[in-house]
Design a protein around this motif. Structure first.
Motif, PDB file in Angstrom:
ATOM      1  N   MET A 171       0.818  -1.207   0.000  1.00 34.31           N
ATOM      2  CA  MET A 171       0.000   0.000   0.000  1.00 34.31           C
ATOM      3  C   MET A 171       0.856   1.262   0.000  1.00 34.31           C
ATOM      4  O   MET A 171       0.513   2.267  -0.635  1.00 34.31           O
ATOM      5  CB  MET A 171      -0.935  -0.007   1.213  1.00 34.31           C
ATOM      6  N   SER A 172       1.991   1.228   0.685  1.00 34.61           N
ATOM      7  CA  SER A 172       2.890   2.387   0.669  1.00 34.61           C
ATOM      8  C   SER A 172       3.515   2.558  -0.712  1.00 34.61           C
ATOM      9  O   SER A 172       3.773   3.684  -1.149  1.00 34.61           O
ATOM     10  CB  SER A 172       3.981   2.233   1.731  1.00 34.61           C
ATOM     11  N   LEU A 173       3.733   1.456  -1.425  1.00 34.41           N
ATOM     12  CA  LEU A 173       4.258   1.546  -2.786  1.00 34.41           C
ATOM     13  C   LEU A 173       3.229   2.186  -3.718  1.00 34.41           C
ATOM     14  O   LEU A 173       3.583   3.009  -4.571  1.00 34.41           O
ATOM     15  CB  LEU A 173       4.649   0.155  -3.299  1.00 34.41           C
ATOM     16  N   LEU A 174       1.964   1.839  -3.546  1.00 32.67           N
ATOM     17  CA  LEU A 174       0.912   2.479  -4.339  1.00 32.67           C
ATOM     18  C   LEU A 174       0.870   3.981  -4.068  1.00 32.67           C
ATOM     19  O   LEU A 174       0.673   4.787  -4.986  1.00 32.67           O
ATOM     20  CB  LEU A 174      -0.449   1.862  -4.011  1.00 32.67           C
ATOM     21  N   ARG A 175       1.072   4.373  -2.809  1.00 30.56           N
ATOM     22  CA  ARG A 175       1.116   5.797  -2.463  1.00 30.56           C
ATOM     23  C   ARG A 175       2.287   6.483  -3.139  1.00 30.56           C
ATOM     24  O   ARG A 175       2.150   7.569  -3.710  1.00 30.56           O
ATOM     25  CB  ARG A 175       1.238   5.979  -0.956  1.00 30.56           C
ATOM     26  N   ALA A 176       3.470   5.858  -3.070  1.00 29.18           N
ATOM     27  CA  ALA A 176       4.668   6.457  -3.668  1.00 29.18           C
ATOM     28  C   ALA A 176       4.503   6.617  -5.174  1.00 29.18           C
ATOM     29  O   ALA A 176       4.959   7.611  -5.759  1.00 29.18           O
ATOM     30  CB  ALA A 176       5.889   5.593  -3.353  1.00 29.18           C
ATOM     31  N   GLN A 177       3.844   5.654  -5.793  1.00 25.86           N
ATOM     32  CA  GLN A 177       3.611   5.715  -7.240  1.00 25.86           C
ATOM     33  C   GLN A 177       2.445   6.630  -7.595  1.00 25.86           C
ATOM     34  O   GLN A 177       2.156   6.824  -8.766  1.00 25.86           O
ATOM     35  CB  GLN A 177       3.333   4.300  -7.777  1.00 25.86           C
ATOM     36  N   GLU A 178       1.790   7.186  -6.561  1.00 27.06           N
ATOM     37  CA  GLU A 178       0.622   8.054  -6.717  1.00 27.06           C
ATOM     38  C   GLU A 178      -0.492   7.390  -7.516  1.00 27.06           C
ATOM     39  O   GLU A 178      -1.193   8.012  -8.311  1.00 27.06           O
ATOM     40  CB  GLU A 178       1.024   9.398  -7.347  1.00 27.06           C
ATOM     41  N   LYS A 179      -0.662   6.091  -7.253  1.00 21.72           N
ATOM     42  CA  LYS A 179      -1.756   5.322  -7.871  1.00 21.72           C
ATOM     43  C   LYS A 179      -2.958   5.341  -6.935  1.00 21.72           C
ATOM     44  O   LYS A 179      -3.296   4.336  -6.303  1.00 21.72           O
ATOM     45  CB  LYS A 179      -1.289   3.893  -8.161  1.00 21.72           C
ATOM     46  N   ALA A 180      -3.576   6.493  -6.873  1.00 20.17           N
ATOM     47  CA  ALA A 180      -4.660   6.679  -5.916  1.00 20.17           C
ATOM     48  C   ALA A 180      -5.853   5.773  -6.212  1.00 20.17           C
ATOM     49  O   ALA A 180      -6.501   5.268  -5.298  1.00 20.17           O
ATOM     50  CB  ALA A 180      -5.098   8.142  -5.909  1.00 20.17           C
ATOM     51  N   SER A 181      -6.164   5.583  -7.490  1.00 14.28           N
ATOM     52  CA  SER A 181      -7.323   4.752  -7.831  1.00 14.28           C
ATOM     53  C   SER A 181      -7.122   3.305  -7.396  1.00 14.28           C
ATOM     54  O   SER A 181      -8.044   2.664  -6.881  1.00 14.28           O
ATOM     55  CB  SER A 181      -7.601   4.815  -9.336  1.00 14.28           C
ATOM     56  N   SER A 182      -5.922   2.787  -7.578  1.00 17.72           N
ATOM     57  CA  SER A 182      -5.626   1.415  -7.143  1.00 17.72           C
ATOM     58  C   SER A 182      -5.708   1.309  -5.627  1.00 17.72           C
ATOM     59  O   SER A 182      -6.215   0.315  -5.089  1.00 17.72           O
ATOM     60  CB  SER A 182      -4.230   0.996  -7.615  1.00 17.72           C
ATOM     61  N   PHE A 183      -5.215   2.340  -4.935  1.00 15.26           N
ATOM     62  CA  PHE A 183      -5.278   2.392  -3.480  1.00 15.26           C
ATOM     63  C   PHE A 183      -6.728   2.297  -3.005  1.00 15.26           C
ATOM     64  O   PHE A 183      -7.060   1.549  -2.079  1.00 15.26           O
ATOM     65  CB  PHE A 183      -4.631   3.697  -3.004  1.00 15.26           C
ATOM     66  N   VAL A 184      -7.597   3.046  -3.668  1.00 20.49           N
ATOM     67  CA  VAL A 184      -9.016   3.060  -3.299  1.00 20.49           C
ATOM     68  C   VAL A 184      -9.663   1.705  -3.562  1.00 20.49           C
ATOM     69  O   VAL A 184     -10.400   1.178  -2.724  1.00 20.49           O
ATOM     70  CB  VAL A 184      -9.764   4.162  -4.078  1.00 20.49           C
ATOM     71  N   ILE A 185      -9.393   1.136  -4.729  1.00 23.50           N
ATOM     72  CA  ILE A 185     -10.015  -0.139  -5.102  1.00 23.50           C
ATOM     73  C   ILE A 185      -9.635  -1.237  -4.122  1.00 23.50           C
ATOM     74  O   ILE A 185     -10.472  -2.026  -3.678  1.00 23.50           O
ATOM     75  CB  ILE A 185      -9.614  -0.526  -6.545  1.00 23.50           C
ATOM     76  N   VAL A 186      -8.347  -1.287  -3.752  1.00 25.58           N
ATOM     77  CA  VAL A 186      -7.888  -2.317  -2.822  1.00 25.58           C
ATOM     78  C   VAL A 186      -8.582  -2.165  -1.468  1.00 25.58           C
ATOM     79  O   VAL A 186      -9.088  -3.137  -0.903  1.00 25.58           O
ATOM     80  CB  VAL A 186      -6.350  -2.256  -2.649  1.00 25.58           C
ATOM     81  N   ASN A 187      -8.604  -0.935  -0.945  1.00 26.04           N
ATOM     82  CA  ASN A 187      -9.250  -0.704   0.352  1.00 26.04           C
ATOM     83  C   ASN A 187     -10.746  -1.011   0.311  1.00 26.04           C
ATOM     84  O   ASN A 187     -11.303  -1.579   1.252  1.00 26.04           O
ATOM     85  CB  ASN A 187      -9.036   0.747   0.800  1.00 26.04           C
TER      86      ASN A 187
END
Length: 414
Positions: free
Chosen positions: A143-159
């Motif tokens: 999840m921190s890697l998704l944040r660093a990559q600024e993949k906000a949509s993927s972050f939301v979908i996973v959560n």
């Protein structure tokens, strides 16, 4: 300016991260009628106390290395091979460290469980606690890697998927199978295991099998001073329930936990925006866009104040509508707890500055002092005034931590 802000990547990512972070508390709200109608206050108190301890063990199993991933990812933007080697080294180290630590914690279950629990059964709650904490530690890095990559949509979908599946499985166990608080923990364990496995497989393309001790060493030098900071966050937010379990009934803990659960929605709202703020602020500073970076922090300040004040009446009404009559006394605890969350939201502003400048020792010092204040007030007041002592300790510790960290950030600017 407003039009420019709404078109910015920070604004878009803030919305996405906030939506993603709000999924868990939103589903928690949806689950409140289930918990309050199918679980007694004592059973709900048991559930929330165990979930609190999960957070504590997770902090130490991951060693705050998710923060190092978010920070050092940008140091290798121009060398993808080194970036993959760095990420692979950190991921493998966390897997090995957390797994060995979890095994040792299970081996010493009886003595540790006796220290942690007074009225709660060691079996199955201690073992479920360690298993979920281990999975949460593994979940933190992807999840921190998704944040660093600024993949906000993927972050939301996973959560969203994770929280929704846990909710559905919990409803099945509690409502249709008639199981107790352990069923919610079992649901969390099963779904977390599946999600972690999928994430690691999906992100393997960004990792290189490596165990470069140099990468691990300087990441630990960066992250270990953050442990008191992260641990203090847990202490201020959650340790009161562990202490309360020794002095008040599980029924009272259940009522207090409901008020905390409602106020935590605001905290996670702030955290969602901070998930976008931290990497964006770091990137702007790296690009030497100082004015834009400072403007970003100013916008965040006003968001914290405005949303915090508006949330007080909304939270009180929401709690009244979603909980049963047995939990009514929790409603009047909410305003003071929300004030503590507002203070905590303001705390993210100086932390962003110190995080960028890698002055994590200043963060650790202020956090450690605030945590000590929190524990001291808890032990002094909880035996006398019960849950009200826990509320006072939370607000007092957040104020101390914010004042200390603001002072440290001012010194670092001179």
């Amino acid at each position: 300016m407003l039009s420019k802000l709404m078109k910015s990547k920070f604004f878009k990512n803030s919305v996405m991260y906030t939506v993603g972070s709000m999924m868990t508390p939103l589903i928690g709200f949806i689950m409140l009628p289930v918990y309050t109608n199918y679980l007694s206050p004592a059973e709900y108190g048991t559930l929330t106390t165990v979930q609190t301890l999960i957070g504590m063990f997770q902090v130490f199993l991951v060693l705050s290395l998710q923060g190092a991933v978010t920070r050092f990812y940008y140091d290798y933007l121009n060398d993808l091979n080194k970036q993959k080697e760095y990420l692979g080294s950190i991921f493998i180290f966390v897997f090995l460290f957390s797994t060995v630590s979890a095994v040792l914690l299970v081996f010493f279950a009886q003595p540790l469980g006796t220290i942690l629990f007074s009225a709660i059964a060691i079996t199955p709650f201690y073992y479920m606690m360690i298993g979920i904490a281990w999975l949460n530690a593994l979940f933190a890095l992807p999840m921190s890697l998704l944040r660093a990559q600024e993949k906000a949509s993927s972050f939301v979908i996973v959560n969203l998927l994770k929280a929704s599946l846990i909710m559905l499985l919990s409803i099945y166990f509690i409502v249709f199978r008639g199981l107790g608080p352990e069923s919610a923990l079992l649901s969390q364990f099963i779904i977390s295991a599946i999600v972690v496995a999928i994430l690691l497989i999906k992100q393997s393309q960004f990792l290189k099998l490596s165990f470069n001790f140099t990468y691990i060493k300087y990441s630990l030098i960066f992250s270990i001073p953050l442990l008191p900071h992260v641990a203090s966050g847990w202490i201020i937010k959650s340790s009161d329930r562990v202490i309360l379990e020794k002095f008040v009934s599980l029924e009272e803990i259940g009522i207090y936990a409901l008020a905390v659960q409602v106020s935590m929605v605001l905290s996670l709202f702030y955290q969602g925006i901070n998930n976008a703020l931290s990497p964006r602020y770091t990137k702007l500073r790296k690009e030497e866009k100082i004015i834009e970076a400072d403007r970003l922090l100013n916008i965040f300040f006003w968001i914290v104040i405005a949303c915090g004040l508006l949330s007080i009446p909304i939270a009180m009404v929401g709690a009244a509508l979603l909980s049963s009559n047995a939990y009514n006394s929790a409603i009047w605890l909410i305003p003071v707890l929300i004030l503590g969350q507002i203070v905590k939201g303001l705390y993210f502003i100086p932390v962003a500055k110190l995080f960028y400048s890698k002055r994590t020792k200043s963060i650790a010092t202020s956090s450690t002092i605030a945590a000590a204040v929190n524990i001291g007030i808890n032990f002094a007041l909880i035996p006398v005034i019960g849950i009200y002592g826990a509320i006072i300790s939370t607000l007092g510790a957040e104020l101390v931590r914010m004042l200390l960290i603001y002072r440290a950030s001012k010194v670092s600017n001179h």
